[in-house]
Motif scaffolding. Structure first.
Motif, PDB file in Angstrom:
ATOM      1  N   ILE A   2       0.854  -1.190   0.000  1.00 50.84           N
ATOM      2  CA  ILE A   2       0.000   0.000   0.000  1.00 50.84           C
ATOM      3  C   ILE A   2       0.892   1.244   0.000  1.00 50.84           C
ATOM      4  O   ILE A   2       1.566   1.526   0.994  1.00 50.84           O
ATOM      5  CB  ILE A   2      -0.921   0.012   1.229  1.00 50.84           C
ATOM      6  N   PRO A   3       0.928   1.979  -1.120  1.00 46.95           N
ATOM      7  CA  PRO A   3       1.732   3.207  -1.138  1.00 46.95           C
ATOM      8  C   PRO A   3       1.030   4.321  -0.356  1.00 46.95           C
ATOM      9  O   PRO A   3      -0.194   4.399  -0.326  1.00 46.95           O
ATOM     10  CB  PRO A   3       1.835   3.552  -2.622  1.00 46.95           C
ATOM     11  N   ARG A   4       1.834   5.162   0.298  1.00 43.36           N
ATOM     12  CA  ARG A   4       1.292   6.341   0.987  1.00 43.36           C
ATOM     13  C   ARG A   4       2.212   7.531   0.699  1.00 43.36           C
ATOM     14  O   ARG A   4       3.408   7.373   0.531  1.00 43.36           O
ATOM     15  CB  ARG A   4       1.136   6.096   2.476  1.00 43.36           C
ATOM     16  N   VAL A  11      -1.222  -1.588  -4.640  1.00 42.90           N
ATOM     17  CA  VAL A  11      -0.660  -1.424  -5.987  1.00 42.90           C
ATOM     18  C   VAL A  11      -1.590  -2.097  -7.000  1.00 42.90           C
ATOM     19  O   VAL A  11      -1.842  -1.553  -8.081  1.00 42.90           O
ATOM     20  CB  VAL A  11       0.774  -2.014  -6.049  1.00 42.90           C
ATOM     21  N   TYR A  12      -2.129  -3.255  -6.639  1.00 42.77           N
ATOM     22  CA  TYR A  12      -3.055  -3.968  -7.526  1.00 42.77           C
ATOM     23  C   TYR A  12      -4.302  -3.117  -7.803  1.00 42.77           C
ATOM     24  O   TYR A  12      -4.726  -2.994  -8.953  1.00 42.77           O
ATOM     25  CB  TYR A  12      -3.464  -5.303  -6.905  1.00 42.77           C
ATOM     26  N   PHE A  30       5.991   2.788   1.372  1.00 47.16           N
ATOM     27  CA  PHE A  30       5.100   1.644   1.237  1.00 47.16           C
ATOM     28  C   PHE A  30       4.830   1.013   2.596  1.00 47.16           C
ATOM     29  O   PHE A  30       5.730   0.901   3.429  1.00 47.16           O
ATOM     30  CB  PHE A  30       5.729   0.563   0.345  1.00 47.16           C
ATOM     31  N   ASP A  31       3.583   0.618   2.789  1.00 44.40           N
ATOM     32  CA  ASP A  31       3.217  -0.248   3.900  1.00 44.40           C
ATOM     33  C   ASP A  31       3.081  -1.641   3.307  1.00 44.40           C
ATOM     34  O   ASP A  31       2.665  -1.803   2.155  1.00 44.40           O
ATOM     35  CB  ASP A  31       1.906   0.195   4.533  1.00 44.40           C
ATOM     36  N   ARG A  32       3.396  -2.643   4.094  1.00 42.07           N
ATOM     37  CA  ARG A  32       3.453  -4.011   3.581  1.00 42.07           C
ATOM     38  C   ARG A  32       2.089  -4.544   3.139  1.00 42.07           C
ATOM     39  O   ARG A  32       1.993  -5.364   2.238  1.00 42.07           O
ATOM     40  CB  ARG A  32       4.044  -4.915   4.668  1.00 42.07           C
ATOM     41  N   GLY A  33       1.014  -4.090   3.749  1.00 43.89           N
ATOM     42  CA  GLY A  33      -0.307  -4.594   3.370  1.00 43.89           C
ATOM     43  C   GLY A  33      -0.549  -5.986   3.922  1.00 43.89           C
ATOM     44  O   GLY A  33       0.298  -6.572   4.579  1.00 43.89           O
TER      45      GLY A  33
END
Length: 117
Positions: free
Chosen positions: A14-16, A74-75, A111-114
């Motif tokens: 998850i981009p922030r 990202v998806y 980025f967060d790992r998600g």
């Protein structure tokens, strides 16, 4: 027996945004940069540059920037690009990942790992 750790799936990251100064003009995003560090002030004086500069993102880049909200993976961003731009965005994930890594290298996003399950 130890559990094997699977490789992370980058599409689930998850981009922030880390760069918070930007504005939207005429449907495009402009990243705003303030040059107020001492070395930047000196260089600005030396080469007569303005104290504030901006960088215009193209249509795809602007859309990606707007979709980076700390919740979209990202998806998800890739799917939204396909919906909006269709074949013009192909190959969507190759281009998107390269662009996101560029933004990350510049320090403008993180980025967060998600959820990797």
């Amino acid at each position: 027996m130890a559990k094997e750790k699977k490789d992370d799936n980058f599409l689930l990251y998850i981009p922030r945004k880390k760069h918070t100064t930007y504005e939207k003009r005429n449907g495009k995003v402009y990243l705003i940069f303030y040059h107020n560090k001492p070395i930047e002030k000196f260089l600005r004086w030396l080469v007569k540059k303005p104290a504030v500069s901006d960088m215009e993102l193209d249509n795809l880049g602007s859309t990606v920037w707007e979709l980076i909200d700390g919740q979209n993976t990202v998806y998800d961003i890739g799917q939204r690009l396909l919906e909006k731009f269709g074949k013009d965005a192909e190959p969507v994930y190759d281009r998107l990942i390269m662009y996101l890594r560029y933004l990350n290298r510049r320090g403008w996003i993180a980025f967060d790992r998600g959820n990797q399950e």
